[in-house]
Design a protein around this motif. Structure first.
Motif, PDB file in Angstrom:
ATOM      1  N   CYS A 175       0.805  -1.222   0.000  1.00 15.15           N
ATOM      2  CA  CYS A 175       0.000   0.000   0.000  1.00 15.15           C
ATOM      3  C   CYS A 175       0.837   1.270   0.000  1.00 15.15           C
ATOM      4  CB  CYS A 175      -0.922   0.024   1.214  1.00 15.15           C
ATOM      5  SG  CYS A 175      -2.056  -1.363   1.299  1.00 15.15           S
ATOM      6  N   HIS A 176       2.055   1.195   0.482  1.00 11.17           N
ATOM      7  CA  HIS A 176       2.841   2.431   0.640  1.00 11.17           C
ATOM      8  C   HIS A 176       3.991   2.533  -0.353  1.00 11.17           C
ATOM      9  CE1 HIS A 176       0.712   3.916   4.144  1.00 11.17           C
ATOM     10  NE2 HIS A 176       0.795   2.723   4.711  1.00 11.17           N
ATOM     11  N   LYS A 177       3.733   2.246  -1.595  1.00  8.76           N
ATOM     12  CA  LYS A 177       4.779   2.444  -2.599  1.00  8.76           C
ATOM     13  C   LYS A 177       5.042   3.940  -2.759  1.00  8.76           C
ATOM     14  CE  LYS A 177       3.827  -1.676  -5.347  1.00  8.76           C
ATOM     15  NZ  LYS A 177       2.589  -2.176  -4.698  1.00  8.76           N
ATOM     16  N   LEU A 183       7.668   8.192  -7.854  1.00  2.77           N
ATOM     17  CA  LEU A 183       7.448   6.905  -8.503  1.00  2.77           C
ATOM     18  C   LEU A 183       7.716   6.983 -10.000  1.00  2.77           C
ATOM     19  CD1 LEU A 183       4.231   5.824  -6.622  1.00  2.77           C
ATOM     20  CD2 LEU A 183       6.397   4.605  -6.617  1.00  2.77           C
ATOM     21  N   MET A 191      -0.980  -0.213  -7.799  1.00  3.16           N
ATOM     22  CA  MET A 191      -0.505   0.786  -6.840  1.00  3.16           C
ATOM     23  C   MET A 191      -0.790   0.454  -5.387  1.00  3.16           C
ATOM     24  SD  MET A 191       1.133   3.529  -7.052  1.00  3.16           S
ATOM     25  CE  MET A 191       0.455   4.814  -6.020  1.00  3.16           C
ATOM     26  N   ALA A 192      -2.054   0.163  -5.083  1.00  2.00           N
ATOM     27  CA  ALA A 192      -2.426   0.020  -3.692  1.00  2.00           C
ATOM     28  C   ALA A 192      -2.401  -1.440  -3.257  1.00  2.00           C
ATOM     29  CB  ALA A 192      -3.806   0.602  -3.455  1.00  2.00           C
TER      30      ALA A 192
END
Lengths: 195, 148
Positions: A175-177, A183, A191-192
């Motif tokens: 969740c925290h990319k 990015l 993404m999430a």
């Protein structure tokens, strides 16, 4: 038995060619300490931000805008807090891997902003895989789930942390990319981690 | 010598001008003499309570009820859509962006968010706890209709 011990004693205490074996052993021990220490100091240096920044200047600049550089608590994460495992053996393993980076650096795989941008997704994906495989170990070195106070977190955070995270379906990096860097092109990347 | 005189004159004129303005009592938001540097107001805190605010009129883009610090919205990625896109709203329980966001200017529906709606913050903004400097005289349409 006694004769054997005596023989050893003579070897250890008796004058060898130049120095007694005892002296050599002691000397070896002392030198060992010095080299070991020096080795570790070198290892320590390779963990400093100065070292990483010497090749990844742009990323240090990016980090300065993020919560892991300045925040109300004044606690900082440096490159190695997220990128080098704290466990010593893992560290060595990572260092061996990192030697590849020196090679890549010599061949100039990310030597210009354009080259870096083009290669960024590949590099990011390596990090995501690593963090996914170790259940976001580096994040958890600082952020421990057990000590998260849900009453102090925002509603959105609680909704996610008390379900997907608590249940173990997801880990931090799902969740925290992009928590510490800009990015790369994410079209096609989940993404999430919720899709 | 001449240059010096001119300089002195200019300086004197500037000084006179400044004092004249300072002594004038302009009714401004500034609330203080113009030549004075005021203390900067406190930084306002961004609301992060996830409680929807009412809309002032039906077409108003809803305000953002949470922080968006560090959320990247650019050519590479749109962080907002990580929670608000059609496919993930079941998992996140965030409201899906409305169907208008999928329409191009001719009213055709696209598979993904239309480029003209891509940059969320052109219309949606966070709210803070800052107190307004001026009273808001906006009148809700319902009140207008009732002739109040």
């Amino acid at each position: 038995m006694k004769a054997l011990l005596l023989k050893y004693w003579r070897v250890i205490s008796g004058p060898s060619k130049h120095y007694s074996l005892g002296f050599l052993t002691m000397g070896g021990f002392v030198m060992g300490v010095i080299f070991w220490g020096g080795f570790n100091t070198a290892m320590e240096f390779t963990n400093t931000e100065v070292f990483c920044t010497s090749c990844h200047e742009n990323l240090y600049a990016e980090l300065q805008d993020t919560v892991h550089f300045t925040n109300r608590s004044g606690v900082r994460a440096i490159c190695s807090s997220c990128h080098v495992p704290h466990d010593w053996t893992d560290k060595i393993a990572r260092k061996m891997q990192a030697s590849k980076e020196v090679f890549a650096w010599m061949t100039g795989s990310i030597s210009t902003p354009e080259k870096f941008e083009a290669r960024r997704l590949t590099l990011a994906e390596r990090e995501w895989h690593r963090l996914k495989a170790n259940d976001s170990l580096e994040c958890r070195n600082c952020h421990q789930f057990d000590y998260m106070d849900f009453t102090a977190q925002s509603q959105r955070a609680v909704n996610m942390h008390s379900t997907a995270l608590a249940g173990g379906d997801k880990t931090c990096i799902d969740c925290h990319k992009g928590i510490a860097h800009r990015l790369p092109d994410m079209s096609g990347v989940d993404m999430a981690g919720l899709d | 010598m001449n240059a010096f005189k001119t300089l002195a004159l200019v300086a004197a004129a500037a000084f006179a001008g400044a004092t004249a303005i300072a002594s004038d009592n302009f009714a401004t938001l500034r609330d203080g003499a113009i030549a004075q540097e005021k203390d900067a107001p406190r930084f306002a805190k961004v609301e992060n309570n996830d409680i929807k605010r009412k809309r002032a009129y039906p077409m108003q883009p809803p305000t953002i009820p949470h922080k968006i610090d560090g959320y990247q919205v650019d050519l590479n990625v749109n962080r907002c859509m990580a929670c608000h896109s059609r496919r993930v709203t079941e998992a996140t329980q965030a409201p899906m962006v409305s169907v208008t966001h999928y329409m191009d200017r001719d009213g055709n529906f696209l598979a993904d968010v239309s480029p003209r709606r891509y940059f969320c913050q052109q219309c949606h903004v966070t709210q803070t706890d800052a107190r307004p400097v001026l009273a808001n005289e906006f009148v809700d349409i319902d009140e207008l209709l009732q002739g109040r």
